[in-house]
Design a protein around this motif. Structure first.
Motif, PDB file in Angstrom:
ATOM      1  N   SER A   1      -8.114   6.663 140.745  1.00  0.00           N
ATOM      2  CA  SER A   1      -8.304   7.835 139.835  1.00  0.00           C
ATOM      3  C   SER A   1      -7.516   9.048 140.186  1.00  0.00           C
ATOM      4  O   SER A   1      -7.423   9.696 141.621  1.00  0.00           O
ATOM      5  CB  SER A   1      -9.656   8.303 139.568  1.00  0.00           C
ATOM      6  OG  SER A   1      -9.777   9.317 138.644  1.00  0.00           O
TER       7      SER A   1
ATOM      8  N   SER B   1      -6.319  12.407 141.298  1.00  0.00           N
ATOM      9  CA  SER B   1      -6.772  13.861 141.744  1.00  0.00           C
ATOM     10  C   SER B   1      -6.069  14.717 141.321  1.00  0.00           C
ATOM     11  O   SER B   1      -4.937  14.742 140.998  1.00  0.00           O
ATOM     12  CB  SER B   1      -6.999  13.657 143.454  1.00  0.00           C
ATOM     13  OG  SER B   1      -5.968  13.730 144.050  1.00  0.00           O
ATOM     14  N   ARG B   2      -6.559  16.033 141.357  1.00  0.00           N
ATOM     15  CA  ARG B   2      -5.857  17.194 140.923  1.00  0.00           C
ATOM     16  C   ARG B   2      -4.577  17.349 142.063  1.00  0.00           C
ATOM     17  O   ARG B   2      -3.388  17.774 141.581  1.00  0.00           O
ATOM     18  CB  ARG B   2      -6.858  18.338 141.060  1.00  0.00           C
ATOM     19  CG  ARG B   2      -6.228  19.889 140.585  1.00  0.00           C
ATOM     20  CD  ARG B   2      -7.054  20.929 140.580  1.00  0.00           C
ATOM     21  NE  ARG B   2      -6.387  21.656 141.833  1.00  0.00           N
ATOM     22  CZ  ARG B   2      -6.932  22.331 142.581  1.00  0.00           C
ATOM     23  NH1 ARG B   2      -8.450  22.580 142.369  1.00  0.00           N
ATOM     24  NH2 ARG B   2      -6.432  23.167 143.346  1.00  0.00           N
TER      25      ARG B   2
ATOM     26  N   ASP C   1      -9.006   4.311 136.315  1.00  0.00           N
ATOM     27  CA  ASP C   1      -9.541   5.365 135.610  1.00  0.00           C
ATOM     28  C   ASP C   1      -9.226   5.268 134.189  1.00  0.00           C
ATOM     29  O   ASP C   1      -8.014   5.774 133.716  1.00  0.00           O
ATOM     30  CB  ASP C   1      -9.180   6.665 136.298  1.00  0.00           C
ATOM     31  CG  ASP C   1     -10.146   7.932 135.733  1.00  0.00           C
ATOM     32  OD1 ASP C   1     -10.856   7.640 134.560  1.00  0.00           O
ATOM     33  OD2 ASP C   1     -10.522   8.977 136.296  1.00  0.00           O
TER      34      ASP C   1
ATOM     35  N   ASP D   1     -10.523   7.283 131.675  1.00  0.00           N
ATOM     36  CA  ASP D   1     -11.127   8.394 130.890  1.00  0.00           C
ATOM     37  C   ASP D   1      -9.859   9.003 130.193  1.00  0.00           C
ATOM     38  O   ASP D   1      -8.936   9.494 130.822  1.00  0.00           O
ATOM     39  CB  ASP D   1     -11.507   9.245 131.997  1.00  0.00           C
ATOM     40  CG  ASP D   1     -12.019  10.610 131.612  1.00  0.00           C
ATOM     41  OD1 ASP D   1     -11.658  11.234 130.322  1.00  0.00           O
ATOM     42  OD2 ASP D   1     -12.838  11.595 132.303  1.00  0.00           O
TER      43      ASP D   1
ATOM     44  N   ASP E   1      -9.381  11.966 129.012  1.00  0.00           N
ATOM     45  CA  ASP E   1      -9.235  13.246 129.676  1.00  0.00           C
ATOM     46  C   ASP E   1      -8.127  13.044 130.699  1.00  0.00           C
ATOM     47  O   ASP E   1      -7.012  14.009 130.993  1.00  0.00           O
ATOM     48  CB  ASP E   1     -10.325  14.268 129.950  1.00  0.00           C
ATOM     49  CG  ASP E   1     -11.202  14.538 128.628  1.00  0.00           C
ATOM     50  OD1 ASP E   1     -10.442  14.713 127.522  1.00  0.00           O
ATOM     51  OD2 ASP E   1     -12.165  14.791 128.647  1.00  0.00           O
ATOM     52  N   VAL E   2      -8.561  12.336 131.777  1.00  0.00           N
ATOM     53  CA  VAL E   2      -7.649  12.227 132.917  1.00  0.00           C
ATOM     54  C   VAL E   2      -6.308  11.414 132.478  1.00  0.00           C
ATOM     55  O   VAL E   2      -5.369  12.237 132.870  1.00  0.00           O
ATOM     56  CB  VAL E   2      -8.357  11.149 133.999  1.00  0.00           C
ATOM     57  CG1 VAL E   2      -7.354  10.806 135.096  1.00  0.00           C
ATOM     58  CG2 VAL E   2      -9.616  11.760 134.507  1.00  0.00           C
TER      59      VAL E   2
ATOM     60  N   GLN F   1      -4.158  14.328 131.199  1.00  0.00           N
ATOM     61  CA  GLN F   1      -3.825  15.471 132.377  1.00  0.00           C
ATOM     62  C   GLN F   1      -2.568  14.747 132.922  1.00  0.00           C
ATOM     63  O   GLN F   1      -1.680  15.396 133.269  1.00  0.00           O
ATOM     64  CB  GLN F   1      -4.922  15.601 133.249  1.00  0.00           C
ATOM     65  CG  GLN F   1      -6.000  16.423 132.774  1.00  0.00           C
ATOM     66  CD  GLN F   1      -7.214  16.442 133.922  1.00  0.00           C
ATOM     67  OE1 GLN F   1      -6.983  15.941 134.726  1.00  0.00           O
ATOM     68  NE2 GLN F   1      -8.316  17.203 133.187  1.00  0.00           N
TER      69      GLN F   1
END
Length: 192
Positions: free
Chosen positions: A56, A58-59, A82, A84, A86-87, A90
């Motif tokens: 996933s 990360s920031r 991941d 998701d 939203d991810v 991003q």
């Protein structure tokens, strides 16, 4: 053959993407973990494509992608588990050209890379168009400013000021923006 920089951020699955790339006939020019400085690595290796294998993103991963996309744009493909939305958003906003969830099969790699390259080229063309349009708007504002200064200085109307600027540009074989900048600079110098 594409030069591929592989970033492996999946310690429990080390090598899954590398093996699939080799099986698909690609050459991986470098492989590293994300503890590295991605922009520096891209500068040193100069890959055609960056592949990131992560559970996933990360920031920190997304920040590294943003820096590369801004300073050294390249197609970036992210393989992840991941799903998701939203991810995913991003990652795409950060500069990822293709976000692939679940499963890496050697036979899928070439079409995925082809799509990522085409999408990247399309995004770059759009960015260039936007930059050109922004430049035109900025130039138009400067020309209007110079025209206003000339109208005040010569006590003339807008059309006359524009005609004066065009004549000056043609006689000096300059662009209208260059004449406008000269008028603005002279006005600033004289403090008018």
């Amino acid at each position: 053959m594409l030069r591929i920089l592989l970033i492996n951020d999946t310690p429990k699955k080390v090598g899954r993407l590398h093996a699939a790339l080799i099986e698909a006939g690609f050459e991986v020019i470098n492989e590293s973990g994300l503890t590295i400085d991605l922009p520096g690595r891209v500068e040193a290796v100069r890959p055609d494509v960056i592949l990131i294998d992560t559970d996933s993103p990360s920031r920190d991963v997304l920040e590294q992608v943003i820096m590369v996309s801004r300073d050294q744009p390249r197609p970036i493909v992210m393989f992840t588990d991941d799903d998701d939305p939203d991810v995913m958003r991003q990652a795409i906003r950060a500069g990822v050209s293709a976000y692939i969830v679940e499963g890496i099969e050697a036979k899928r790699l070439k079409p995925i890379l082809d799509v990522a390259m085409v999408r990247f080229e399309s995004d770059q063309a759009l960015r260039a168009q936007l930059q050109a349009r922004d430049q035109q708007i900025a130039e138009r504002k400067r020309i209007e400013l110079a025209k206003g200064m000339l109208m005040k200085l010569k006590d003339c109307n807008e059309e006359q000021a524009y005609t004066l600027m065009r004549r000056q540009a043609m006689s000096r074989q300059q662009k209208l923006i260059q004449v406008a900048e000269q008028i603005i600079a002279m006005n600033d110098l004289l403090g008018s």
